[in-house]
Design an enzyme around this catalytic site. Structure first.
Site, short mmCIF file in Angstrom:
data_model
loop_
_atom_site.label_atom_id
_atom_site.label_comp_id
_atom_site.label_asym_id
_atom_site.label_seq_id
_atom_site.Cartn_x
_atom_site.Cartn_y
_atom_site.Cartn_z
N ILE A 46 13.03 -6.90 3.66
CA ILE A 46 12.78 -7.79 2.53
C ILE A 46 11.77 -7.20 1.56
O ILE A 46 11.45 -7.80 0.54
CB ILE A 46 12.27 -9.17 3.00
CG1 ILE A 46 11.01 -9.02 3.85
CG2 ILE A 46 13.36 -9.90 3.75
CD1 ILE A 46 10.38 -10.35 4.24
N ASP B 31 -8.80 -6.11 -2.13
CA ASP B 31 -7.53 -6.03 -2.84
C ASP B 31 -6.97 -7.43 -3.09
O ASP B 31 -5.81 -7.72 -2.83
CB ASP B 31 -6.53 -5.19 -2.05
CG ASP B 31 -5.35 -4.72 -2.93
OD1 ASP B 31 -5.46 -4.81 -4.16
OD2 ASP B 31 -4.33 -4.28 -2.37
#
Length: 1001
Positions: A690, A823
């Site tokens: 995915i 992040d």
């Protein structure tokens, strides 16, 4: 008759017509502002004397003429552009609009306020260039524009001010050079340009012409080069602050000419060389000096220490030698911070005898000798930090009466002897660290008096005897480390009363007896280490009820009986039950090869782990041996016959699907699993991919029970050319080699509803898998910036912001030590089926030490994503929680605008700069995502405000993550908030989440 008629008619004339012209000007000002708090409620026409002199914030001249002299709108919570109509008040001398939401730019019309003496527009939202015409105000003496968003250069024309005495441009976005022309303002007494992103430049020598100057603050102005000798001409200077710059060279000896200076701040530069030996005696007014965080060498001058100093900061330099004894004569000295140098010899023996010492930090030096007994003679000492030296001797008996102490760190020295009786029970102490010395004696019962103690670290000493029952009276105790001593006896039953305890480390002692049965009372216990003692009896099954326990070491004792089944309820990062007398079967959860070392040295244990069980149980008779040989021969024949068939089938299989040798995989689980690694390994084919990115692929695996998990398969190395984020927010990690370890270390030990759950990890020498909970709505970034963004109405976006902020607040404030994500971005915020948000991808997360120089850890490379990286992180490579807060602010702006963090439509700008520019030029409606319903405009404005706060250029001005959570929650509550919006105009949320520059070991 006519007089009576006129009088009657006069009664019917509206009073508003009686208000004088200056009152009408002020009413024009009122009409131009949003006033949510009703500051202008009494600015009406109903006046008795035809003047506005009794209105809030308005002061008129004393002569009774009714001329307005002062307008003070400080803290009025009003919003709108600067009202130039005020300049029609011919007698206006004082104008303050401090701490409001005055927006837009300042026009040159301000120069028409000819009588203005005092102008304070600090803490507003003003933008654009500083008006050159300001210098045309002939009477102006005080100008404060602090805390706005002014940009560009300081106009050269500012050198033309005639009477200016104070100017403050602190905390703006001024990015030009400091003009030498400022040295022409001969009347100037205060010059404060701190915290602006100036272009690199030297201190203009012309500032030495300001002979009336009393305050010179140039903190964090990107200054380079040496300190100019010309500053020595500032004979009236009281306060000199050149900190947080890139100044080089030595401190000029001419600094001694500043005979009136009281405070000198030079910390956090690159100054070098030795301090001037002589000349300090001229500086009789000097009380506070901070030259820390530089590269100074040599010794500390006697003349400097002979002054009546109050605060002396020399930490983190390369100073050495013996510290001058004469410092003991400083009768006002309350702060001495010397840590991180090379000082040697003894501390001055009378230190503290004549001064009210409060903070003493001499850690990380080469000091030796004894602790001066006089340190707390005046009863004010709060912090005594002496770690990592070679101090010896005993703790002075006088310290038993030092009731003011709050933090004591004496670790990593050569102290010996017994700790004074009263020292154990100091009532205000929160941290007592005696680790790595040679202390002897016992923990006294007087420890019951230490009601505020939260950390007790006495490991690696020679303490002995039993733990007193009074240890259980310490209601605030969070950590107790007593390992590597000579303690004996049993654990006191009262220890189970320590409900705040998160760490109990008593390994390598002589404790015996049983673990208290009520151990389950320690609900917050995260680490339990009782290794290498003489504990016996059974392991209490109730240990399995310690829901947050993830480190358990009971090895090297005499525990017997079975391993309690309750241990299977724990999610342990580390388990060690080796070298005991345990018997029976190993619980299935731990019957894996990865745990084999956890059970060695227990002859009576057996489980389905290769190499653990005694093979003698299988080879007791010759008949068994013969039977085994027969089986081996038969098996070998079958294998030989089947080898050819297998090779043929394998060749075909390899062409259709990646082969996986399941026997070589090691699994480590962090939660109770309803699946095995074989179910995962069997589903890693291309049909289930995915997402794919720089660190690997992500698969969706549907389990046999119908549940789904997301599996990140990390590449063996970085794949060039693939830098896109992985779908569902399990994105790429800039440091692939360390990403697996970082993610496992971080997610394996933290638990929070808004942090993505790491079920387990599987690994071989060549491949690593991370198995997460599957988030059906993918990542926020994918959804927000796609055709499906219409699914995200404002209530859902608001919920996502709150959820993500709570997850980050947990990392910053509830994890010890704190964790910085590094992040934070919309692609790393995952959404479940109900659009609940989870923070994900911890591949570059770092544990940070808030006490390090510079306020964070230095990184070798930048981690993060374009458009989200905090400006200071990009050029300093120092990371702390403020970096995450900036990135989260960008996410908030994404939620409000629906735009990406970087986009060609911004030109050279990013989303933050685009929002600020668009707000100034077009108003708030132009930044909102058009897909959002306008009925939520007020809430959206408030959230936008928070995003702007989080993305402040200066880290110090960003709120903490805990504060962000509170502000967001207030928006959704029924309680009044501290925000106000009207007609799309914003009022900022001011906060007090600031910290000083101090760096305390």
């Amino acid at each position: 008759m006519s007089r009576s008629l006129c009088l009657v008619l006069l009664l019917f004339i509206p009073l508003g017509l009686c208000l004088n012209q200056e009152g009408r000007y002020l009413q024009q000002l009122k009409l131009g502002f949003d006033d949510p708090d009703g500051f202008f409620s009494d600015w009406d026409d109903a006046v008795a004397d035809y003047t506005p002199c009794h209105w809030s914030g308005v002061t008129c001249s004393e002569q009774g003429s009714g001329f307005v002299e002062a307008v003070d709108l400080s803290n009025a919570n009003v919003a709108g552009p600067f009202p130039t109509v005020l300049c029609r008040l011919a007698g206006l001398k004082f104008l303050s609009m401090y701490n409001n939401s005055i927006n837009g730019t300042l026009s040159d019309d301000l120069a028409t306020c000819r009588s203005l003496v005092y102008l304070n527009l600090a803490q507003n939202l003003l933008t654009g260039a500083l008006p050159e015409s300001l210098s045309q105000l002939p009477e102006l003496r005080y100008l404060d524009l602090t805390g706005n968003n002014f940009s560009g250069d300081i106009p050269v024309s500012f050198g033309l001010f005639r009477k200016l005495e104070a100017i403050s441009l602190v905390d703006n976005l001024i990015d030009g050079m400091i003009p030498a022309e400022l040295g022409n303002i001969s009347t100037l007494k205060q010059l404060n340009l701190s915290y602006n992103p100036f272009s690199p430049g030297q201190i203009p020598p012309e500032l030495g012409n300001l002979t009336d100057l009393e305050v010179l603050w140039l903190t964090d102005c990107n200054l380079i080069g040496p300190i100019p000798d010309s500053l020595s001409r500032l004979g009236k200077l009281v306060d000199l602050d050149l900190a947080i710059n890139k100044l080089t060279g030595p401190v000029p000896s001419s600094i001694a000419e500043l005979s009136n200076v009281v405070q000198i701040e030079l910390y956090n530069n690159s100054l070098i060389g030795e301090l001037p030996v002589v000349g300090w005696s001229k500086m009789t007014a000097l009380r506070l000096i901070d030259i820390s965080m530089n590269l100074f060498t040599g010794t500390v001058p006697e003349e400097l220490c002979s002054l009546q100093l109050e605060s002396l900061h020399l930490y983190e330099n390369e100073l050495g030698g013996k510290f001058p004894e004469i410092i003991s004569n400083s009768s006002n000295l309350y702060e001495l911070r010397l840590f991180g140098n090379r000082f040697s010899g003894s501390l001055p023996k009378d230190l503290g005898k004549n001064s009210p010492l409060v903070w003493v930090d001499v850690s990380n030096n080469l000091f030796s000798g004894e602790i001066p007994a006089s340190l707390c003679k005046n009863g004010a000492l709060e912090e005594l930090l002496m770690i990592h030296n070679s101090f010896s001797g005993e703790v002075p008996a006088t310290f038993s009466k030092c009731l003011s102490l709050t933090r004591v760190r004496l670790g990593y020295n050569k102290f010996s002897g017994e700790v004074p009786l009263g020292f154990w029970g100091l009532p205000q102490v929160t941290l007592l660290e005696l680790v790595e010395n040679s202390f002897t004696g016992v923990i006294e019962k007087s420890i019951a008096g230490a009601g505020n103690l939260s950390t007790l670290n006495i490991a690696n000493n020679n303490f002995s005897g039993e733990l007193p029952d009074e240890i259980g009276f310490l209601d605030n105790l969070i950590e107790f480390s007593g390992s590597n001593n000579r303690f004996s006896g049993s654990l006191p039953a009262s220890i189970v009363n320590l409900e705040q305890l998160t760490k109990l480390d008593l390994r390598n002692n002589g404790f015996y007896g049983q673990i208290p049965a009520a151990i389950d009372s320690l609900k917050k216990l995260n680490e339990l280490n009782l290794a290498n003692n003489k504990f016996s009896g059974s392991i209490p099954d109730k240990i399995g009820e310690l829901s947050v326990l993830n480190y358990l070491d009971l090895s090297g004792n005499q525990f017997s009986g079975k391993i309690p089944a309750g241990l299977q309820n724990l999610r342990l990062n580390q388990l060690n039950l080796s070298s005991n007398a345990l018997t029976g079967d190993i619980p299935p959860v731990y019957a894996k090869k990865i745990y084999i070392n956890s059970f060695l040295g227990n002859p009576g244990l057996c489980g389905d782990i290769e190499g653990l069980c005694d093979v003698k149980n299988v080879t007791k008779s010759v008949g068994y041996v013969w039977l085994l040989r027969s089986i081996f021969v038969l098996t070998g024949s079958v294998l030989i016959l089947g080898a050819g068939w297998f090779c043929f089938q394998y060749r075909n299989f390899k062409n259709s699907k990646e082969s996986i040798d399941k026997s070589k995989w090691t699994l480590m689980s962090f939660h109770k699993l309803s699946f095995s690694e074989y179910e995962i390994l069997g589903a890693l084919d291309e049909d289930n991919v995915i997402g794919s990115g720089a660190s690997g692929k992500v698969y969706k695996v549907v389990l046999s029970n119908g549940d789904a998990v997301a599996v990140k398969k990390l590449w063996g190395g970085s794949k060039k050319g693939e830098n896109e984020d992985l779908e569902n927010g399990l994105g790429s990690s800039p440091v692939v080699d360390n990403g697996f370890e970082a993610e496992v270390e971080t997610l394996g030990r933290i638990r929070h509803k808004n942090i993505v759950r790491l079920w387990c990890c599987c690994s071989t020498k060549t491949c690593k898998l991370l198995v997460y909970e599957y988030m059906p709505n993918g990542s926020l970034g994918d959804l927000l910036h796609s055709t499906k963004s219409g699914l995200l109405d404002w209530p859902i976006r608001y919920k996502i912001a709150v959820d993500a902020s709570e997850g980050l607040a947990y990392l910053h404030h509830d994890c010890v030590p704190a964790i910085v994500h590094r992040d934070v971005k919309s692609n790393n915020i995952l959404l479940d089926g109900d659009f609940g948000a989870r923070v994900a991808d911890f591949g570059v997360a770092k544990v940070v030490d808030g006490n390090k120089k510079g306020g964070g850890d230095s990184m070798s490379v930048i981690a993060g994503s374009c458009g989200y990286i905090a400006p200071e992180y990009a050029y300093t490579l120092r990371v702390n929680e403020k970096s995450d807060i900036y990135s989260f602010g960008v996410v908030i702006l994404e939620l409000v605008t629906g735009k990406r963090p970087v986009d060609p439509e911004y030109g050279e700008k990013d989303l933050v700069k685009w929002v600020c520019t668009t707000l100034d030029q077009k108003g708030v409606d132009s930044v909102f995502d058009p897909k959002l319903d306008s009925c939520f405009k007020e809430e959206i404005c408030k959230v936008l405000n928070i995003g702007l706060l989080c993305t402040c250029p200066l880290p110090i001005n960003r709120p903490s993550m805990r504060r962000v959570v509170k502000m967001l929650q207030e928006i959704g509550s029924l309680n009044p908030t501290k925000f106000a919006t009207k007609d799309g105009k914003l009022t900022p949320y001011y906060y007090d989440d600031l910290s000083d520059h101090g760096n305390v070991a």
